[in-house]
Design an enzyme around this catalytic site. Sequence first.
Site, PDB file in Angstrom:
ATOM      1  CE1 TYR A 122     -30.978  24.922 -13.196  1.00 33.60           C
ATOM      2  CE2 TYR A 122     -29.722  23.062 -14.050  1.00 33.60           C
ATOM      3  CZ  TYR A 122     -30.077  23.879 -12.994  1.00 33.60           C
ATOM      4  OH  TYR A 122     -29.541  23.650 -11.762  1.00 33.60           O
ATOM      5  NE  ARG A 150     -17.027  -7.436 -24.874  1.00 30.40           N
ATOM      6  CZ  ARG A 150     -18.238  -7.429 -24.308  1.00 30.40           C
ATOM      7  NH1 ARG A 150     -18.870  -6.291 -24.099  1.00 30.40           N
ATOM      8  NH2 ARG A 150     -18.833  -8.547 -23.948  1.00 30.40           N
ATOM      9  CG  MET A 170     -28.405  19.428 -10.788  1.00 37.58           C
ATOM     10  SD  MET A 170     -27.069  18.615 -11.714  1.00 37.58           S
ATOM     11  CE  MET A 170     -26.082  17.979 -10.389  1.00 37.58           C
ATOM     12  CE  LYS A 229     -22.682  -7.284 -19.015  1.00 34.93           C
ATOM     13  NZ  LYS A 229     -22.296  -8.061 -20.203  1.00 34.93           N
TER      14      LYS A 229
HETATM   15  C1  LIG Z   1     -23.131  -8.523 -21.013  1.00 36.44           C
HETATM   16  C2  LIG Z   1     -22.888  -9.864 -21.540  1.00 36.44           C
HETATM   17  C3  LIG Z   1     -23.948 -10.734 -21.797  1.00 36.44           C
HETATM   18  C4  LIG Z   1     -25.403 -10.305 -21.747  1.00 36.44           C
HETATM   19  O1  LIG Z   1     -25.676  -9.506 -22.889  1.00 36.44           O
HETATM   20  P1  LIG Z   1     -27.118  -8.840 -23.143  1.00 36.44           P
HETATM   21  O2  LIG Z   1     -26.975  -8.208 -24.484  1.00 36.44           O
HETATM   22  O3  LIG Z   1     -27.299  -7.837 -22.063  1.00 36.44           O
HETATM   23  O4  LIG Z   1     -28.122  -9.914 -23.106  1.00 36.44           O
HETATM   24  C5  LIG Z   1     -23.633 -12.038 -22.156  1.00 36.44           C
HETATM   25  N1  LIG Z   1     -22.345 -12.424 -22.299  1.00 36.44           N
HETATM   26  C6  LIG Z   1     -21.296 -11.605 -22.092  1.00 36.44           C
HETATM   27  C7  LIG Z   1     -19.916 -12.109 -22.285  1.00 36.44           C
HETATM   28  C8  LIG Z   1     -21.527 -10.287 -21.736  1.00 36.44           C
HETATM   29  O5  LIG Z   1     -20.499  -9.459 -21.563  1.00 36.44           O
END
Ligand SMILES: *Cc1c(COP(=O)(O)O)cnc(C)c1O
Length: 345
Positions: A244, A128, A292, A37
Amino acid sequence: MMVPAPLRLRLDGAALIENWRTLARMSGSAACGAAVKADGYGLGAHGVAQRLAAAGCRDFFVATWAEAEALADLKLPVSVLHGVRAEDMEVVRSGMARPVLNTPLQIQRWRDSGGGPCDVMVDTGMNRLGVSPAQVEQGLLDGLTIETLISHLACAEDDTSMNAAQRKRFAALTGRTGARRMSLCNSAGIALGTEYHFDLTRPGLSLYGGSLVPVLAGSIRQVVFPQTQILQRRRVPAGETVGYNATWTAPADTEVAVCNLGYADGYFRGFSGTGAGLHDGRSLPVLGRVSMDLIALNVEVAPDLAEGDWIDIAFTLPQAAQTSGMSQYELLTGLGSRFSRVWTD
Ligand SMILES: *Cc1c(COP(=O)(O)O)cnc(C)c1O
């Protein structure tokens, strides 16, 4: 015409594959997938998925359907973690990927559209995404064709009783849903041991060189190497300032290289006065603020470096996180689009 970018990410394909193999080995008899992702955590999901598929990886996880579409030409088994919204359904039914269903409404939507193989997320305490174990016990999933029943650990990298509690709630669902496989672990979870592995693990961060637990830090290799080109070399006279807000004052005449790297590239303010370039094994400290789109490096020890030369930026993730005050996740996913991404295999 493509003008070559003045900054690039060297991506070590061999290290990526070795990290996946390491995590697969640590996963024991469980299969090892890959979370790709957020555009492969900033590296470029297509290049990552292609390489891991060639190495034998058979389970890929993205967040959204747009991310699944970006991988469609590879024809890999992809699961979409955020499930199915009403506006996803057209692309969902094209069958390019499997949804991970997270809510009763998503489950209903999936059933109404004809169902088929899917994954389901169960929330075992992180609050979550996911349905509750109680809803599963009450039959919410009955009749679904579930490929993988998934849950996610909230603090896999921490020494806390929450890990065992989540594992126990998840294990209690074994055999309850007809799921072909069960999957609990992210990268750090893999290090918790065999009883956490179930049938499939889903590392992300550690594929890309990140590690949040010592056992992984020892075996995970750096994959991402940012490099920047020198735009100007100058001698800053003693008493003058750099960058800066004039936060650095030269204690003596100092050789400085001004390089193409900044906030839009994911080189954030936390690297001001703390980050470094690397040259022939020597550190080139960042002087003053990241200004920047530019940084200034102290090149006193590198008389050979000139305008147009390339410099490696220190980016070992656990150290870079400590240096910058950002998390390893933020550092990777923040890597911007101005880098050219160059795989070395
Ligand atoms: C992002 C994610 C992972 C991978 O997690 P890492 O900590 O990056 O190894 C696995 N499972 C789900 C559901 C996730 O959202």
